[in-house]
Design a protein around this motif. Structure first.
Motif, mmCIF file in Angstrom:
data_model
loop_
_atom_site.group_PDB
_atom_site.id
_atom_site.type_symbol
_atom_site.label_atom_id
_atom_site.label_comp_id
_atom_site.label_asym_id
_atom_site.label_seq_id
_atom_site.Cartn_x
_atom_site.Cartn_y
_atom_site.Cartn_z
ATOM 1 N N TRP A 287 0.846 -1.176 0.000
ATOM 2 C CA TRP A 287 0.000 0.000 0.000
ATOM 3 C C TRP A 287 0.886 1.232 0.000
ATOM 4 N N LYS B 39 -4.643 1.295 -1.679
ATOM 5 C CA LYS B 39 -4.241 0.060 -2.346
ATOM 6 C C LYS B 39 -5.092 -0.007 -3.610
ATOM 7 N N ASP C 188 -5.400 -3.212 7.978
ATOM 8 C CA ASP C 188 -6.362 -2.464 7.175
ATOM 9 C C ASP C 188 -7.668 -2.507 7.950
ATOM 10 N N LEU D 249 -5.232 2.754 7.318
ATOM 11 C CA LEU D 249 -4.159 1.849 7.722
ATOM 12 C C LEU D 249 -3.828 2.124 9.179
#
Length: 385
Positions: free
Chosen positions: A200, A221, A238, A227
């Motif tokens: 990510w 992402k 996540d 996050l």
């Protein structure tokens, strides 16, 4: 002299009260005042300086403030309710050519990333420090090798050992090396490597927010999401999908246990509309998700989140569906451009209050170098050592 007289008066009045009641009074005394009261007696000194139970209970009673660095020279702290500003000289350690470029707040401690203007043009520069503005103490964090311009940092603690603060360092999207992640612990005063998967990218304009000991960032992402980094388990997670993204957005904390997301549209048909989103409690079992808390779409709303793409304001969401934000904005006066600092109180009906708190000529201003121009801050007695 006045503060010594107040301390003497309190010393004469309070011994007749039960210790529990004395503590309740002191919990409601501002942290900067308690620092002056340390010399009242040995018992108070020990309570204010060494008693962790008292220190963290006092922190839970401490009201939010805004903190900002003005022109790399002055520390400005704002009470957003009373709109009272106090100014202090910035510590010598943070003066040019070694200024603070961004901060992360946790328990009244500010994790400060500093630049080094003498190292411009190099990929490695700057330093890292933990600073308690109330205690006026600074702890420099030596790198395992070096800090990089593209590094991201998190600041938090393990739930079972709150006073053993930890710092996370991981590389940003412009890093030209393999991703490397490190954890620093206060008690061991050392860094260690952490294996982590990086699939990510963190929003470059989001420096993150620490809530209940864990860190949170806006990231991307396949879609935008929140996050997190759990300092207890030392894992990235996540935790939820973000609302439909706007170009201008900031992540914050609400009520000490939730995330807030402030978004402002810059599309021509909805100019300056503000949306405020809120998660459920992060400590709740189950799925974390955002719901819209309120939105504001009235004429003449200020550009809270847009100033040269960089100097984003600190903001606080109130319990009465209102926003407090301390911003930098460009204004024209007498055919000259100025940068003004303005505190806004905005609710669903529009601007409730606004107060200009300072400013200077545009050509004297180096705001373009700041990622965030003000931060939410809670004054505390927590030690940074």
């Amino acid at each position: 002299m006045a503060s010594s007289k107040r301390a003497s008066s309190m010393r004469l009045l309070l011994p007749s009260l039960p210790s529990e009641l004395i503590e309740e009074i002191l919990y409601r005394t501002p942290a900067d005042s308690l620092i002056r009261f340390k010399s009242t007696c040995k018992e108070w000194y020990d309570l204010i300086t060494n008693n962790k139970r008292f220190i963290y209970n006092h922190l839970s009673h401490s009201p939010e403030r805004f903190i900002r660095i003005e022109n790399y020279q002055t520390v400005q702290i704002m009470d957003p309710v009373k709109i009272i500003q106090s100014d202090l000289p910035i510590p010598d350690e943070f003066r040019v050519p070694y200024p603070i470029i961004f901060m992360v707040h946790c328990d009244g401690l500010m994790l400060c990333k500093c630049d080094d203007w003498r190292a411009r043009g190099r990929s490695k520069d700057g330093g890292l420090a933990v600073w308690n503005p109330v205690m006026r103490k600074i702890k420099w964090i030596e790198p395992s090798y070096c800090y990089r311009k593209t590094d991201y940092f998190g600041f938090g603690y393990k739930n079972s050992c709150r006073d053993n603060y930890k710092i996370l360092r991981f590389p940003g999207p412009l890093c030209d090396r393999d991703p490397e992640c490190e954890i620093y612990e206060f008690k061991s005063d050392s860094w260690r490597s952490l294996n982590a998967k990086f699939d990510w990218e963190v929003d470059m304009e989001c420096r993150g927010v620490s809530v209940k000991g864990n860190m949170y960032w806006l990231a991307e992402k396949k879609e935008d999401f929140i996050l997190s980094f759990d300092f207890s388990n030392e894992t990235f997670n996540d935790i939820c999908v973000c609302p439909r993204p706007c170009e201008l957005r900031r992540l914050g904390c609400f009520n000490g246990d939730r995330l807030s997301l402030l978004q402002q549209n810059d599309e021509e048909e909805t100019i300056n509309e503000i949306e405020v989103w809120m998660t459920n409690k992060l400590s709740d079992d189950g799925v974390v998700s955002f719901t819209k808390y309120f939105n504001v779409n009235t004429p003449d709303l200020p550009d809270l989140l847009y100033h040269t793409d960089m100097a984003r304001p600190g903001y606080s969401i109130g319990k009465y569906r209102n926003i407090m934000a301390w911003c930098e904005q460009d204004v024209r006066k007498d055919d000259k451009w100025y940068t003004c600092n303005t505190l806004y109180d905005i609710d669903e009906s529009g601007i409730r209050r606004e107060k200009e708190t300072g400013g200077r000529r545009f050509d004297d201003h180096e705001y373009y170098y700041l990622f965030i121009c003000s931060y939410v801050y809670v004054p505390s007695l927590v030690s940074c050592s």
